[in-house]
Design a protein around this motif. Sequence first.
Motif, PDB file in Angstrom:
ATOM      1  N   PRO A  97       0.817  -1.211   0.000  1.00 46.66           N
ATOM      2  CA  PRO A  97       0.000   0.000   0.000  1.00 46.66           C
ATOM      3  C   PRO A  97       0.857   1.269   0.000  1.00 46.66           C
ATOM      4  N   THR A  98       0.391   2.264  -0.740  1.00 51.79           N
ATOM      5  CA  THR A  98       1.085   3.550  -0.806  1.00 51.79           C
ATOM      6  C   THR A  98       0.076   4.693  -0.793  1.00 51.79           C
ATOM      7  N   LEU A  99       0.535   5.837  -0.334  1.00 48.69           N
ATOM      8  CA  LEU A  99      -0.247   7.064  -0.397  1.00 48.69           C
ATOM      9  C   LEU A  99       0.733   8.190  -0.704  1.00 48.69           C
ATOM     10  N   GLU A 100       0.342   9.050  -1.647  1.00 53.07           N
ATOM     11  CA  GLU A 100       1.219  10.150  -2.042  1.00 53.07           C
ATOM     12  C   GLU A 100       0.405  11.411  -2.230  1.00 53.07           C
ATOM     13  N   GLY A 101       1.002  12.536  -1.900  1.00 54.19           N
ATOM     14  CA  GLY A 101       0.356  13.827  -2.105  1.00 54.19           C
ATOM     15  C   GLY A 101       1.359  14.954  -1.990  1.00 54.19           C
ATOM     16  N   THR A 102       1.019  16.089  -2.584  1.00 52.86           N
ATOM     17  CA  THR A 102       1.893  17.254  -2.572  1.00 52.86           C
ATOM     18  C   THR A 102       1.281  18.349  -1.704  1.00 52.86           C
ATOM     19  N   ILE A 103       2.116  18.943  -0.866  1.00 50.77           N
ATOM     20  CA  ILE A 103       1.659  19.990   0.062  1.00 50.77           C
ATOM     21  C   ILE A 103       2.555  21.216  -0.056  1.00 50.77           C
ATOM     22  N   ASP A 104       2.050  22.349   0.406  1.00 51.02           N
ATOM     23  CA  ASP A 104       2.852  23.567   0.507  1.00 51.02           C
ATOM     24  C   ASP A 104       3.553  23.554   1.859  1.00 51.02           C
ATOM     25  N   PHE A 105       4.828  23.929   1.859  1.00 57.22           N
ATOM     26  CA  PHE A 105       5.632  23.894   3.076  1.00 57.22           C
ATOM     27  C   PHE A 105       6.543  25.114   3.086  1.00 57.22           C
ATOM     28  N   GLU A 106       6.522  25.846   4.195  1.00 63.04           N
ATOM     29  CA  GLU A 106       7.380  27.023   4.343  1.00 63.04           C
ATOM     30  C   GLU A 106       8.251  26.830   5.585  1.00 63.04           C
ATOM     31  N   PRO A 107       9.443  26.222   5.399  1.00 61.23           N
ATOM     32  CA  PRO A 107      10.322  25.984   6.550  1.00 61.23           C
ATOM     33  C   PRO A 107      10.930  27.273   7.078  1.00 61.23           C
ATOM     34  N   GLU A 108      11.240  27.274   8.367  1.00 58.80           N
ATOM     35  CA  GLU A 108      11.919  28.402   8.993  1.00 58.80           C
ATOM     36  C   GLU A 108      13.379  28.025   9.212  1.00 58.80           C
ATOM     37  N   ALA A 109      14.259  28.979   9.002  1.00 62.91           N
ATOM     38  CA  ALA A 109      15.692  28.746   9.156  1.00 62.91           C
ATOM     39  C   ALA A 109      16.013  28.272  10.568  1.00 62.91           C
ATOM     40  N   GLY A 110      16.883  27.277  10.651  1.00 63.36           N
ATOM     41  CA  GLY A 110      17.348  26.793  11.945  1.00 63.36           C
ATOM     42  C   GLY A 110      16.418  25.799  12.624  1.00 63.36           C
TER      43      GLY A 110
END
Length: 162
Positions: free
Chosen positions: A112-125
Amino acid sequence: MKRPSIAAALMLLMCSTFAETPADASQKAVLEDYITRINEKESEAMFCVATRINGKSIDHALDRTRRNSSGKGNKFYFYLSDRKLDPVPQKVTLRCEYAFARPIDAMLKPTPTLEGTIDFEPEAGKEYEVRADLDGPDWAIWIREVKSRLPVTKVVYGVPSK
């Protein structure tokens, strides 16, 4: 030394000393993959990984584990992947997949697999990790901040494909 040379040197020194650079300019965020449901023989496990960032394929824990376990029998030699990210908005493709060390098992058993694309805004550090809820008929994948354990992205929900 002539007077104009001294003045030029002093100006260069002052500009480099007082130039404003943000404290986080050189820092990056870290995103780590997740491995769970490892069986007692370590021949199968669930991998929840980031597979692409902004449409570009990236190295992840499942790829590294398969590469490093190839030709070494019926056991996975697990390797986590973490990558350094620029602190800018990104589109990240997450994937959870049940994998087997022996290729014949993958052909005979459901994967079984599940895949999806999301928006991600990482913060430095900051450090982040891919997490998943794999109980029940619907699965969920998201990214959370390691220290606070709070989700920082929307959740990808779905019925895993087999």
